[in-house]
Design a protein around this motif. Structure first.
Motif, PDB file in Angstrom:
ATOM      1  N   SER A   1       0.722  -0.988  -0.147  1.00 39.21           N
ATOM      2  CA  SER A   1       0.036   0.050  -0.007  1.00 39.21           C
ATOM      3  C   SER A   1       1.086   1.340   0.056  1.00 39.21           C
ATOM      4  O   SER A   1       1.840   1.309   0.732  1.00 39.21           O
ATOM      5  N   ARG A   2       0.526   2.390  -0.716  1.00 41.60           N
ATOM      6  CA  ARG A   2       1.332   3.404  -0.836  1.00 41.60           C
ATOM      7  C   ARG A   2       0.322   4.622  -1.293  1.00 41.60           C
ATOM      8  O   ARG A   2      -0.740   4.488  -1.548  1.00 41.60           O
ATOM      9  N   ARG A   3       0.452   6.023  -0.613  1.00 39.23           N
ATOM     10  CA  ARG A   3      -0.150   7.034  -0.889  1.00 39.23           C
ATOM     11  C   ARG A   3      -0.216   7.280  -2.472  1.00 39.23           C
ATOM     12  O   ARG A   3       0.892   7.176  -2.953  1.00 39.23           O
ATOM     13  N   THR A   4      -1.532   7.544  -2.809  1.00 35.91           N
ATOM     14  CA  THR A   4      -1.287   7.866  -4.110  1.00 35.91           C
ATOM     15  C   THR A   4      -0.523   9.056  -4.764  1.00 35.91           C
ATOM     16  O   THR A   4      -0.469   9.033  -5.977  1.00 35.91           O
ATOM     17  N   THR A   5      -0.380   9.785  -3.840  1.00 31.96           N
ATOM     18  CA  THR A   5       0.650  11.125  -4.151  1.00 31.96           C
ATOM     19  C   THR A   5       1.922  10.593  -4.364  1.00 31.96           C
ATOM     20  O   THR A   5       2.647  11.567  -5.145  1.00 31.96           O
ATOM     21  N   THR A   6       2.384   9.350  -4.172  1.00 34.51           N
ATOM     22  CA  THR A   6       3.674   9.015  -4.503  1.00 34.51           C
ATOM     23  C   THR A   6       3.845   8.209  -5.792  1.00 34.51           C
ATOM     24  O   THR A   6       4.891   7.545  -5.690  1.00 34.51           O
ATOM     25  N   LEU A   7       2.818   7.866  -6.320  1.00 31.52           N
ATOM     26  CA  LEU A   7       2.840   6.972  -7.665  1.00 31.52           C
ATOM     27  C   LEU A   7       2.668   8.012  -8.556  1.00 31.52           C
ATOM     28  O   LEU A   7       2.064   8.960  -9.022  1.00 31.52           O
ATOM     29  N   THR A   8       3.292   7.235  -9.611  1.00 26.73           N
ATOM     30  CA  THR A   8       3.181   7.806 -10.942  1.00 26.73           C
ATOM     31  C   THR A   8       2.588   6.676 -12.018  1.00 26.73           C
ATOM     32  O   THR A   8       2.917   5.419 -12.128  1.00 26.73           O
ATOM     33  N   VAL A   9       1.294   7.357 -12.759  1.00 30.94           N
ATOM     34  CA  VAL A   9       0.671   6.411 -13.672  1.00 30.94           C
ATOM     35  C   VAL A   9       1.538   6.131 -14.894  1.00 30.94           C
ATOM     36  O   VAL A   9       1.781   7.090 -15.416  1.00 30.94           O
ATOM     37  N   VAL A  10       1.661   4.929 -15.109  1.00 23.20           N
ATOM     38  CA  VAL A  10       2.473   4.351 -16.317  1.00 23.20           C
ATOM     39  C   VAL A  10       1.383   4.195 -17.591  1.00 23.20           C
ATOM     40  O   VAL A  10       1.690   4.591 -18.571  1.00 23.20           O
ATOM     41  N   ARG A  11       0.181   3.540 -17.204  1.00 20.97           N
ATOM     42  CA  ARG A  11      -0.875   3.273 -18.129  1.00 20.97           C
ATOM     43  C   ARG A  11      -2.102   3.249 -17.514  1.00 20.97           C
ATOM     44  O   ARG A  11      -2.300   2.592 -16.385  1.00 20.97           O
ATOM     45  N   LYS A  12      -3.027   4.066 -18.037  1.00 27.20           N
ATOM     46  CA  LYS A  12      -4.288   4.083 -17.312  1.00 27.20           C
ATOM     47  C   LYS A  12      -5.248   2.707 -17.662  1.00 27.20           C
ATOM     48  O   LYS A  12      -4.939   2.296 -18.848  1.00 27.20           O
ATOM     49  N   ALA A  13      -6.016   2.176 -16.991  1.00 25.28           N
ATOM     50  CA  ALA A  13      -6.945   0.924 -17.109  1.00 25.28           C
ATOM     51  C   ALA A  13      -7.865   1.484 -18.526  1.00 25.28           C
ATOM     52  O   ALA A  13      -8.262   2.580 -18.625  1.00 25.28           O
ATOM     53  N   ALA A  14      -8.176   0.624 -19.149  1.00 20.18           N
ATOM     54  CA  ALA A  14      -9.012   0.694 -20.276  1.00 20.18           C
ATOM     55  C   ALA A  14     -10.455   1.010 -19.751  1.00 20.18           C
ATOM     56  O   ALA A  14     -10.810   0.275 -18.684  1.00 20.18           O
ATOM     57  N   PRO A  15     -11.222   1.848 -20.198  1.00 18.99           N
ATOM     58  CA  PRO A  15     -12.696   2.126 -19.935  1.00 18.99           C
ATOM     59  C   PRO A  15     -13.430   0.922 -19.689  1.00 18.99           C
ATOM     60  O   PRO A  15     -13.356   0.140 -20.695  1.00 18.99           O
ATOM     61  N   GLY A  16     -13.997   0.959 -18.801  1.00 19.99           N
ATOM     62  CA  GLY A  16     -14.992  -0.323 -18.487  1.00 19.99           C
ATOM     63  C   GLY A  16     -14.315  -1.700 -17.800  1.00 19.99           C
ATOM     64  O   GLY A  16     -15.095  -2.854 -17.640  1.00 19.99           O
ATOM     65  N   SER A  17     -12.841  -1.707 -17.709  1.00 22.91           N
ATOM     66  CA  SER A  17     -12.088  -2.805 -17.124  1.00 22.91           C
ATOM     67  C   SER A  17     -12.042  -2.729 -15.785  1.00 22.91           C
ATOM     68  O   SER A  17     -11.928  -1.464 -15.440  1.00 22.91           O
ATOM     69  N   ALA A  18     -11.807  -3.659 -15.147  1.00 22.96           N
ATOM     70  CA  ALA A  18     -11.539  -3.404 -13.624  1.00 22.96           C
ATOM     71  C   ALA A  18     -10.596  -4.481 -13.144  1.00 22.96           C
ATOM     72  O   ALA A  18     -10.384  -5.699 -13.947  1.00 22.96           O
ATOM     73  N   ALA A  19      -9.531  -4.065 -12.380  1.00 20.33           N
ATOM     74  CA  ALA A  19      -8.656  -5.173 -11.717  1.00 20.33           C
ATOM     75  C   ALA A  19      -9.399  -6.210 -11.098  1.00 20.33           C
ATOM     76  O   ALA A  19     -10.589  -6.132 -10.588  1.00 20.33           O
ATOM     77  N   PRO A  20      -8.489  -7.350 -11.207  1.00 25.59           N
ATOM     78  CA  PRO A  20      -9.220  -8.590 -10.279  1.00 25.59           C
ATOM     79  C   PRO A  20      -9.355  -8.133  -8.838  1.00 25.59           C
ATOM     80  O   PRO A  20      -8.727  -7.492  -8.384  1.00 25.59           O
ATOM     81  N   ALA A  21     -10.722  -8.629  -8.424  1.00 23.06           N
ATOM     82  CA  ALA A  21     -10.625  -8.455  -6.878  1.00 23.06           C
ATOM     83  C   ALA A  21      -9.825  -9.184  -6.178  1.00 23.06           C
ATOM     84  O   ALA A  21      -9.205 -10.404  -6.506  1.00 23.06           O
ATOM     85  N   PRO A  22      -9.225  -8.592  -4.937  1.00 27.01           N
ATOM     86  CA  PRO A  22      -8.241  -9.372  -4.279  1.00 27.01           C
ATOM     87  C   PRO A  22      -9.019 -10.597  -3.534  1.00 27.01           C
ATOM     88  O   PRO A  22      -9.908 -10.343  -3.640  1.00 27.01           O
ATOM     89  N   VAL A  23      -7.973 -11.569  -3.113  1.00 28.43           N
ATOM     90  CA  VAL A  23      -8.569 -12.637  -2.709  1.00 28.43           C
ATOM     91  C   VAL A  23      -9.359 -12.504  -1.549  1.00 28.43           C
ATOM     92  O   VAL A  23      -9.370 -11.586  -0.588  1.00 28.43           O
ATOM     93  N   GLY A  24     -10.546 -13.011  -1.395  1.00 34.88           N
ATOM     94  CA  GLY A  24     -11.411 -12.956  -0.224  1.00 34.88           C
ATOM     95  C   GLY A  24     -12.518 -11.998  -0.511  1.00 34.88           C
ATOM     96  O   GLY A  24     -13.327 -11.694   0.344  1.00 34.88           O
ATOM     97  N   GLU A  25     -12.278 -11.048  -1.568  1.00 34.41           N
ATOM     98  CA  GLU A  25     -13.387 -10.166  -1.604  1.00 34.41           C
ATOM     99  C   GLU A  25     -14.222 -10.296  -3.118  1.00 34.41           C
ATOM    100  O   GLU A  25     -14.738  -9.511  -3.754  1.00 34.41           O
ATOM    101  N   HIS A  26     -14.327 -11.707  -3.484  1.00 34.30           N
ATOM    102  CA  HIS A  26     -15.328 -11.969  -4.542  1.00 34.30           C
ATOM    103  C   HIS A  26     -16.755 -11.933  -4.061  1.00 34.30           C
ATOM    104  O   HIS A  26     -17.017 -12.252  -2.916  1.00 34.30           O
TER     105      HIS A  26
END
Length: 75
Positions: A40-65
């Motif tokens: 986990s990191r503060r969002t202010t310390t991150l640099t976006v390399v590539r934005k997610a495609a519209p309508g896509s989502a990252a896989p849910a973390p384990v236990g959060e399905h």
């Protein structure tokens, strides 16, 4: 500064990357590296390399399905 969203690939300062954003909450981002490590990191310390495609989502973390119609304590 570009906002960080779920599914984005980001570079975290001081960490080899890129990392996939699994979730963003209260200015903190949960990140996962391709090798499975998470951090986990503060969002202010991150640099976006590539934005997610519209309508896509990252896989849910384990236990959060979504359990759908799974019984609950109140059933």
């Amino acid at each position: 500064m570009e906002s960080v969203g779920v599914g984005d690939l980001v570079q975290a300062a001081g960490h080899a990357g890129p990392w996939t954003v699994l979730g963003v909450r209260h200015g903190m981002a949960l990140l996962e590296h391709a090798d499975g490590h998470r951090l986990s990191r503060r969002t202010t310390t991150l640099t976006v390399v590539r934005k997610a495609a519209p309508g896509s989502a990252a896989p849910a973390p384990v236990g959060e399905h979504d359990e759908g119609d799974a019984p609950t304590l109140f059933d």
